[in-house]
Design a protein around this motif. Structure first.
Motif, mmCIF file in Angstrom:
data_model
loop_
_atom_site.group_PDB
_atom_site.id
_atom_site.type_symbol
_atom_site.label_atom_id
_atom_site.label_comp_id
_atom_site.label_asym_id
_atom_site.label_seq_id
_atom_site.Cartn_x
_atom_site.Cartn_y
_atom_site.Cartn_z
ATOM 1 N N ALA A 70 -74.635 -70.586 65.090
ATOM 2 C CA ALA A 70 -75.742 -69.369 65.075
ATOM 3 C C ALA A 70 -77.383 -70.278 65.010
ATOM 4 C CB ALA A 70 -75.884 -68.651 63.671
ATOM 5 N N GLY A 74 -79.831 -68.696 67.776
ATOM 6 C CA GLY A 74 -81.061 -68.245 67.099
ATOM 7 C C GLY A 74 -82.219 -68.987 67.587
ATOM 8 N N TYR A 77 -83.078 -68.311 71.322
ATOM 9 C CA TYR A 77 -83.599 -67.022 71.384
ATOM 10 C C TYR A 77 -85.120 -67.027 71.050
ATOM 11 C CZ TYR A 77 -84.638 -62.133 70.230
ATOM 12 O OH TYR A 77 -85.234 -60.997 69.739
ATOM 13 N N TYR A 78 -85.480 -67.990 69.895
ATOM 14 C CA TYR A 78 -86.863 -68.038 69.444
ATOM 15 C C TYR A 78 -87.378 -68.718 70.587
ATOM 16 C CZ TYR A 78 -90.637 -70.350 67.109
ATOM 17 O OH TYR A 78 -91.982 -70.799 67.142
ATOM 18 N N ARG A 86 -89.152 -63.360 66.120
ATOM 19 C CA ARG A 86 -87.966 -64.247 66.486
ATOM 20 C C ARG A 86 -87.784 -65.558 65.722
ATOM 21 N NH1 ARG A 86 -86.607 -64.112 72.718
ATOM 22 N NH2 ARG A 86 -87.426 -61.743 73.290
ATOM 23 N N TRP A 89 -84.880 -65.608 63.192
ATOM 24 C CA TRP A 89 -83.486 -65.931 63.685
ATOM 25 C C TRP A 89 -83.506 -67.336 64.134
ATOM 26 C CZ3 TRP A 89 -80.845 -62.079 62.537
ATOM 27 C CH2 TRP A 89 -81.223 -60.827 62.368
ATOM 28 N N ASP A 90 -84.332 -68.077 64.145
ATOM 29 C CA ASP A 90 -84.249 -69.649 64.284
ATOM 30 C C ASP A 90 -83.992 -70.121 62.821
ATOM 31 O OD1 ASP A 90 -84.484 -72.006 65.436
ATOM 32 O OD2 ASP A 90 -86.681 -72.268 64.743
ATOM 33 N N LEU A 92 -82.976 -68.532 59.610
ATOM 34 C CA LEU A 92 -81.958 -68.208 59.046
ATOM 35 C C LEU A 92 -80.689 -68.550 59.229
ATOM 36 C CD1 LEU A 92 -80.961 -65.539 56.906
ATOM 37 C CD2 LEU A 92 -80.507 -64.266 59.150
ATOM 38 N N PRO A 93 -80.276 -69.077 60.414
ATOM 39 C CA PRO A 93 -78.819 -69.732 60.486
ATOM 40 C C PRO A 93 -79.069 -71.239 59.776
ATOM 41 C CG PRO A 93 -79.627 -68.826 62.907
ATOM 42 C CD PRO A 93 -80.630 -68.808 61.723
#
Length: 261
Positions: A70, A74, A77-78, A86, A89-90, A92-93
């Motif tokens: 992830a 993530g 994506y960021y 965003r 999501w960087d 959290l994983p």
């Protein structure tokens, strides 16, 4: 000179291929996380390839490799369009990976049952730290979740006796993570050193990806240890042997024969 021209050509071709990707190298350097995360996840369930002895180990390592995979998604994506929304999501994983590792260590080094029970509370603590940062703009809980394992895991790896062999891989992983943090701190300096080709942040991603690589190698190679001995004790025994061998090498026996005149 030829090597420099070849490098410029390669970089130019790469730039053409990925010119449509913003922050290209910061995005692409997350790909190793996805690869090793998926490989580790598959091997967790492929004919018990890692030879887990406890169900809690399987749960812990599953969460870890899900977190690693992830991170690849993530963080990419960021970095495509960096902003606070965003950034969740960087980060959290990463908390999933960090907290899973702590639970795994408790299982292997402290108490099997308590370690298994701790998986969910630790994961929740990581998630709450992200929510706290997002809603209260306070990074302290997240920093605690991230940096406590960085200190605790090397210490536990050295001081506490393991169930398995190849414990030194934990220290290799910790070393690469420390190097990644140094590269992150020197982001702009490294960018200047490389003539604006590679930033320290990109190198940080690549070094941090070596952490799950070393841990996957450890899982593949390790076996149950017949004698539970901490790394510190192993080092002490080795050092004692080295000193004893050195003392024997320095000592010599002299004999004297009578000389007739």
């Amino acid at each position: 000179m030829a090597c420099s021209q070849d490098l410029d050509t390669i970089l130019m071709l790469a730039s053409c291929c990925f010119s449509g990707i913003p922050n290209t190298l910061d995005v692409l350097s997350n790909f190793p996380f996805l690869v090793i995360g998926l490989i580790g996840l598959v091997l967790c369930y492929y004919k018990n390839y890692f030879k887990f002895r406890l169900q809690g180990e399987l749960y812990g390592w599953t969460c870890f490799f899900i977190g690693v995979a992830a991170v690849g998604l993530g963080s990419s994506y960021y970095h495509l369009k960096p902003n606070d929304a965003r950034l969740v999501w960087d980060r959290l994983p990463m908390t999933i990976a960090f907290t899973s590792i702590m639970a795994i260590f408790i299982i292997e080094r402290v108490d099997e049952q308590k370690g298994t029970v701790s998986i969910i509370p630790l994961l929740l603590a990581g998630i709450i730290s992200i929510l706290y940062w997002r809603f209260f703009d306070d990074l302290r809980p997240y920093a605690l979740i991230q940096f406590v394992p960085c200190i605790a895991i090397p210490l536990m790896a050295i001081l506490l006796p393991p169930m398995y062999t190849h414990s030194a891989y934990w220290l290799w992983a910790a070393g690469f993570y420390l190097l990644a943090k140094v590269e992150e701190a020197m982001d702009k300096v490294i960018y200047e050193w490389t003539n604006h080709i590679v930033s320290g942040h990109t190198l940080k991603h690549l070094c941090a990806a070596m952490v799950p690589v070393f841990l996957t190698l450890m899982l593949a190679k390790r076996t149950m240890t017949t004698e539970r001995k901490s790394l510190l004790m192993t080092w002490k025994v080795s050092w004692t042997k080295v000193k004893e061998n050195g003392s024997k090498g320095e000592s010599c026996t002299c004999t004297y024969a009578a000389v007739s005149s």
